[in-house]
Design an enzyme around this catalytic site. Structure first.
Site, PDB file in Angstrom:
ATOM      1  N   ASP A   1       0.821  -1.216   0.000  1.00  0.00           N
ATOM      2  CA  ASP A   1       0.000   0.000   0.000  1.00  0.00           C
ATOM      3  C   ASP A   1       0.850   1.259   0.000  1.00  0.00           C
ATOM      4  OD1 ASP A   1      -2.652  -0.715  -0.131  1.00  0.00           O
ATOM      5  OD2 ASP A   1      -2.961  -0.775   2.039  1.00  0.00           O
TER       6      ASP A   1
ATOM      7  N   GLU B   1     -13.743  -2.479  -1.890  1.00  0.00           N
ATOM      8  CA  GLU B   1     -14.043  -2.709  -0.468  1.00  0.00           C
ATOM      9  C   GLU B   1     -15.452  -2.228  -0.117  1.00  0.00           C
ATOM     10  OE1 GLU B   1     -10.973  -1.290   2.149  1.00  0.00           O
ATOM     11  OE2 GLU B   1     -12.135  -1.772   3.941  1.00  0.00           O
TER      12      GLU B   1
HETATM   13  O1  KIV Z   1      -4.804  -1.994   4.164  1.00  0.00           O
HETATM   14  C1  KIV Z   1      -5.405  -3.053   3.920  1.00  0.00           C
HETATM   15  O2  KIV Z   1      -5.296  -4.064   4.611  1.00  0.00           O
HETATM   16  C2  KIV Z   1      -6.277  -3.077   2.762  1.00  0.00           C
HETATM   17  C3  KIV Z   1      -7.322  -4.147   2.721  1.00  0.00           C
HETATM   18  C4  KIV Z   1      -8.532  -3.650   3.415  1.00  0.00           C
HETATM   19  C5  KIV Z   1      -7.621  -4.586   1.352  1.00  0.00           C
HETATM   20  O3  KIV Z   1      -6.209  -2.234   1.907  1.00  0.00           O
END
Ligand code: KIV
Length: 270
Positions: free
Chosen positions: A90, A188
């Site tokens: 991310d 989501e």
């Molecule tokens: O940060 C995370 O774990 C996510 C999931 C909700 C897909 O983006």
């Protein structure tokens, strides 16, 4: 011994091929090498270093405080536990305010975090960032529906896309992300009927969390499905530890349930 049928490294093109073949993609989050190894051995194709680590590892109330250095650190740890799975990391809050900053931060996750792909939240406002990152040879995963980094704007963690205008905008965003070069999209907390339509509207894999079982794959926060997370488990998750003797068996049960379309069931769906 590993339980999956092939030890070939999973790539973004293999995820696409799985969509074409109608084979479900199993994804879970990991934040360290030991968990990553268990997920990899159980056949999870896509391991996500989610900024959810802000909540489940750091104990914060949202993902907003997580930094790029923290993401790179956890991504590097996770990379050491993986042989086969694709590593998606991310990009945290405010790490992609403009295309140049986005590219610099994506490069940190690739070079210091050994990510194979980076994930950004949003649609229209981030298209230029996506194009710029992809243009430098970095695969991108989008994230639509509930955007946890925008929780302060959304006013809470709520199901998105319930009215026609919102639903239409989410589908348009998915098409635009595909056009901008995204390789996959996480969706989501959206109604399963919308997720089904969205999945059929694009060629790239759609990985759902709280989005019903017509998506091309599923992702969960591993601490939720292992019943480690403090507090109430989200409706869309399931405690896979209940019927498993250990973490490896719980993860294998999750992978099988995703592959067989047994998870998510109606009770996990909006
Ligand atoms: O940060 C995370 O774990 C996510 C999931 C909700 C897909 O983006």
């Amino acid at each position: 011994m590993s339980q999956h049928s092939t030890s070939k490294k999973i790539t973004n093109t293999e995820l696409s091929a799985m969509k074409t073949r109608g084979e479900k993609i199993a994804s879970l989050t990991a934040y360290d090498a030991s968990f990553a190894h268990i997920l990899d051995q159980a056949g999870v194709e896509m391991v996500l270093v989610g900024d959810s680590l802000g909540m489940v590892v750091q104990g914060q109330s949202s993902t907003v405080p997580v930094t790029i250095d923290e993401m790179a650190y956890h991504s590097k740890m996770v990379s050491r536990g993986l042989e086969r799975a694709l590593l998606v990391t991310d990009m945290p809050f405010m790490s992609y305010p403009d295309p140049q900053t986005a590219m610099n931060n994506a490069a940190i996750l690739m070079q210091q975090g050994y990510a194979n792909m980076v994930k950004l939240e949003g649609g229209q406002p981030i298209l230029e960032c996506v194009q710029h990152i992809v243009g430098q040879g970095i695969p991108v995963c989008g994230h639509l529906g509930l955007l946890p980094q925008s929780v302060n704007q959304l006013g809470g963690y709520r199901v998105q896309g319930k009215d026609d205008a919102q639903a239409k905008a989410i589908i348009e965003d998915a098409k635009s992300l595909q056009q901008a070069g995204a390789s996959a999209i996480v969706v989501e907390c959206i109604p399963s009927s919308l997720a089904k339509k969205l999945t059929a509207s694009v060629d790239i894999p759609i990985i759902g969390i709280g989005a019903g079982n017509d998506c091309d794959g599923q992702v969960l926060v591993s601490y939720d499905m292992l019943d480690i997370t403090a507090g109430k488990r989200p409706k869309f998750s399931k405690n896979f530890m209940l019927e498993a003797g250990n973490i490896s068996d719980a993860v294998s049960a999750y992978v099988q349930a995703v592959k067989n379309k047994k998870f998510p069931a109606d009770e996990h769906t909006f």
